[in-house]
Design a protein around this motif. Structure first.
Motif, mmCIF file in Angstrom:
data_model
loop_
_atom_site.group_PDB
_atom_site.id
_atom_site.type_symbol
_atom_site.label_atom_id
_atom_site.label_comp_id
_atom_site.label_asym_id
_atom_site.label_seq_id
_atom_site.Cartn_x
_atom_site.Cartn_y
_atom_site.Cartn_z
ATOM 1 N N VAL A 227 0.880 -1.341 -0.061
ATOM 2 C CA VAL A 227 0.067 -0.046 0.058
ATOM 3 C C VAL A 227 0.960 1.230 -0.039
ATOM 4 C CG1 VAL A 227 -1.956 -1.254 1.371
ATOM 5 C CG2 VAL A 227 -0.114 0.090 2.543
ATOM 6 N N ASP A 228 0.496 2.217 -0.617
ATOM 7 C CA ASP A 228 1.311 3.416 -0.661
ATOM 8 C C ASP A 228 0.485 4.787 -0.767
ATOM 9 O OD1 ASP A 228 3.454 5.307 -0.590
ATOM 10 O OD2 ASP A 228 4.298 4.571 -2.568
ATOM 11 N N ASN A 298 9.435 3.898 3.145
ATOM 12 C CA ASN A 298 9.481 3.792 4.582
ATOM 13 C C ASN A 298 10.826 4.028 5.103
ATOM 14 O OD1 ASN A 298 6.892 1.750 3.849
ATOM 15 N ND2 ASN A 298 6.602 3.526 5.013
ATOM 16 N N HIS A 301 11.886 7.850 4.808
ATOM 17 C CA HIS A 301 11.160 8.308 5.721
ATOM 18 C C HIS A 301 11.619 8.361 6.921
ATOM 19 C CE1 HIS A 301 6.657 9.403 4.799
ATOM 20 N NE2 HIS A 301 7.500 10.172 4.519
ATOM 21 N N ILE A 371 5.886 10.233 11.963
ATOM 22 C CA ILE A 371 6.883 9.062 11.509
ATOM 23 C C ILE A 371 7.788 8.419 12.383
ATOM 24 C CG2 ILE A 371 8.230 8.345 9.485
ATOM 25 C CD1 ILE A 371 7.129 10.979 8.106
ATOM 26 N N LYS A 378 9.258 -0.143 13.556
ATOM 27 C CA LYS A 378 9.418 0.298 12.310
ATOM 28 C C LYS A 378 11.182 -0.138 11.625
ATOM 29 C CE LYS A 378 6.151 3.775 12.089
ATOM 30 N NZ LYS A 378 5.734 5.072 12.199
HETATM 31 C C1 CS2 Z 1 5.262 6.524 7.329
HETATM 32 C C2 CS2 Z 1 4.173 5.907 6.480
HETATM 33 O O1 CS2 Z 1 4.225 7.057 9.292
HETATM 34 C C3 CS2 Z 1 5.253 6.154 8.595
HETATM 35 O O2 CS2 Z 1 5.805 5.587 9.094
HETATM 36 O O3 CS2 Z 1 6.461 6.392 6.802
HETATM 37 O O4 CS2 Z 1 2.986 5.935 6.977
HETATM 38 C C4 CS2 Z 1 4.273 6.121 4.801
HETATM 39 O O5 CS2 Z 1 3.568 7.643 4.777
HETATM 40 C C5 CS2 Z 1 3.365 5.388 4.035
HETATM 41 O O6 CS2 Z 1 3.605 4.092 4.250
HETATM 42 C C6 CS2 Z 1 3.403 5.907 2.673
HETATM 43 O O7 CS2 Z 1 2.800 4.582 1.968
#
Ligand code: CS2
Length: 487
Positions: A227-228, A298, A301, A371, A378
């Protein structure tokens, strides 16, 4: 401002405004799917794909949305006939859709019999889940069921009054009549998410009823899915902006990016919504797409989140606009890219460029703190496989290793560059932070952290890797985040 409801919907001015309404008779929708985890991500992602299938005329797929932890979305939706709006923003352009697919919203702790009955209903052929990484009660380093998890311990004693995601799913499946096909689609950022959910659910079921475990293994389909979409949590400002645009008060309004992607393994047990109508791609093997997305999107991110938190940047876009953090994010992505096996024929360079552009979208208030949450869940998915493979092969990943140091420093420190306190939201963090704080030196901190098996696994990490981590921790302590990231 008047509230968004079925009755007030006709007041929305759709002429040339880029606002679209459901456009079908919601009263005719059957309850054919259940969603667990009624947060913003579901409402801006899977629910829109289901909405597209419904708009094609298939009325079977009304969504029963279930919140397991937080009653607020359920309350907001209940006051507006379960309608809400999703606004996609990019630059100065915005388009809004009012979504009608959710037909019921339940807060599980207050409505458990109804939640279990919905999951057991043979008319429900599809369950989707977005309960976050920590919602699956798994040990992040082994991906097996965490039998010490407080909710799981509760549910094993009270399987008919469950609190965990696995317990609720198992209680519903147990009551389903034989021969009613069910597919459960995990939409969280776990590696091989469908396979992982299958393993966890059968492990849990095996502890309460071996026949149920067999049934899950033999009868329930659990497709993997990638999902993205970047969907920031709503803020008072985003709500006010969306409401002004709609001209109605919508307490469940979402503002997100335009990009959306859903790649799903094509292995369903029975019928499903025609999610292709919203652009979903059904394919034989999702895992290469998923592994790539988890690392490149991710993984980068999370690096932006910790670097941004330490340097005092509140949003991803602000962090990306900073020359030091922006260049660091590029570097982390390149390190991760070197570890990825892209699906055949896939243009990874283009994908990376697109990701960096999406992160920089200034129209989104995507908080680095959001995040940064739940790092102990994560990081083992997003960074550690790449770091482990590389370190074992004697390969250095300078930016990704610095990102790991930044996370550990974030966990051990009391404030960011300007002394502002950091709010760390991660139930797994205290056990790791205590190791970092008792250490007498940076080398000891690195060794103690890497020895925390719940996150870093049981296998030892190569000593040169620990030594580099210690060096980066020392730079962070002595000279600060900007010095480490720009080195
Ligand atoms: C982000 C994800 O909050 C987080 O850890 O890395 O929610 C990210 O925005 C989604 O996976 C995007 O598809």
């Amino acid at each position: 401002m008047t509230r968004l409801t079925q009755q007030t919907l006709s007041r929305v001015d759709t002429r040339g405004s880029g606002i679209r309404l459901p456009g079908y008779d919601r009263g005719r929708l059957a309850r054919g799917s259940v969603h667990l985890g009624l947060g913003a991500f579901h409402r801006a992602h899977q629910a829109l794909y289901t909405e597209a299938a419904i708009r094609q005329g298939d009325e079977r797929w009304g969504i029963v949305g279930v919140s397991l932890r937080d009653p607020r979305t359920v309350q907001a939706l209940a006051s507006q006939d379960h309608l809400y709006s999703v606004t996609e923003r990019e630059g100065d352009e915005s388009t809004t859709r009012v979504v009608g697919a959710v037909v019921q919203a339940l807060y599980a702790p207050g409505a458990l019999p109804r939640v279990i009955a919905a999951l057991a209903d043979p008319a429900v052929a599809v369950v989707t889940c977005t309960v976050t990484e920590k919602g699956y009660s798994q040990n992040p380093s082994t991906s097996d069921l965490d039998t010490e998890d407080a909710d799981i311990r509760h549910d094993l004693c009270h399987p008919d009054a469950p609190a965990s995601t696995l317990g609720v799913l198992a209680a519903g499946i147990r009551r389903r009549p034989a021969g009613a096909p069910l597919s459960v689609v995990c939409c969280d950022n776990l590696s091989a998410n469908g396979d992982t959910l299958r393993r966890l659910l059968t492990q849990y079921a095996g502890l309460i009823d071996p026949a149920l475990a067999r049934r899950i293994r033999d009868e329930i389909a659990l497709p993997n899915s990638m999902v993205d979409r970047i969907v920031p949590a709503a803020t008072p400002a985003s709500l006010a902006w969306a409401q002004r645009r709609l001209g109605l008060r919508d307490e469940a309004a979402i503002v997100c990016e335009r990009f959306t992607q859903w790649v799903i393994e094509d292995c369903f047990a029975g019928p499903r919504p025609a999610w292709e109508a919203g652009g979903a791609v059904l394919t034989a093997d999702v895992r290469p797409y998923q592994a790539m997305k988890l690392r490149l999107l991710n993984g980068t991110h999370s690096a932006i989140a910790y670097a941004g938190q330490l340097c005092g940047f509140d949003s991803v876009a602000a962090a990306m606009a900073d020359p030091v953090v922006g260049a660091f994010a590029h570097g982390v992505m390149q390190d991760l890219r070197a570890t990825v096996d892209a699906p055949a024929g896939f243009d990874v360079g283009r994908y990376c460029g697109e990701l960096l552009r999406r992160f920089a979208n200034p129209a989104l208030a995507h908080r680095t703190a959001q995040i940064a949450m739940d790092g102990t869940q994560k990081v083992p998915v997003r960074w550690l496989p790449a770091l482990r493979e590389s370190a074992s092969a004697g390969i250095e990943r300078p930016c990704l290793e610095r990102a790991l140091a930044a996370w550990l420093h974030y966990l051990r420190s009391d404030g960011d560059a300007s002394g502002e306190p950091l709010s760390i939201r991660d139930p797994g963090a205290p056990a790791l932070a205590v190791r970092l704080r008792v250490a007498g030196s940076d080398l000891e901190a690195a060794r103690l952290a890497l020895g925390h098996a719940a996150v870093f696994g049981d296998a030892p990490w190569p000593p040169p890797f620990a030594a580099r981590l210690a060096r980066y921790l020392a730079v962070l302590r002595e000279r600060g985040a900007a010095a480490l990231l720009s080195a």
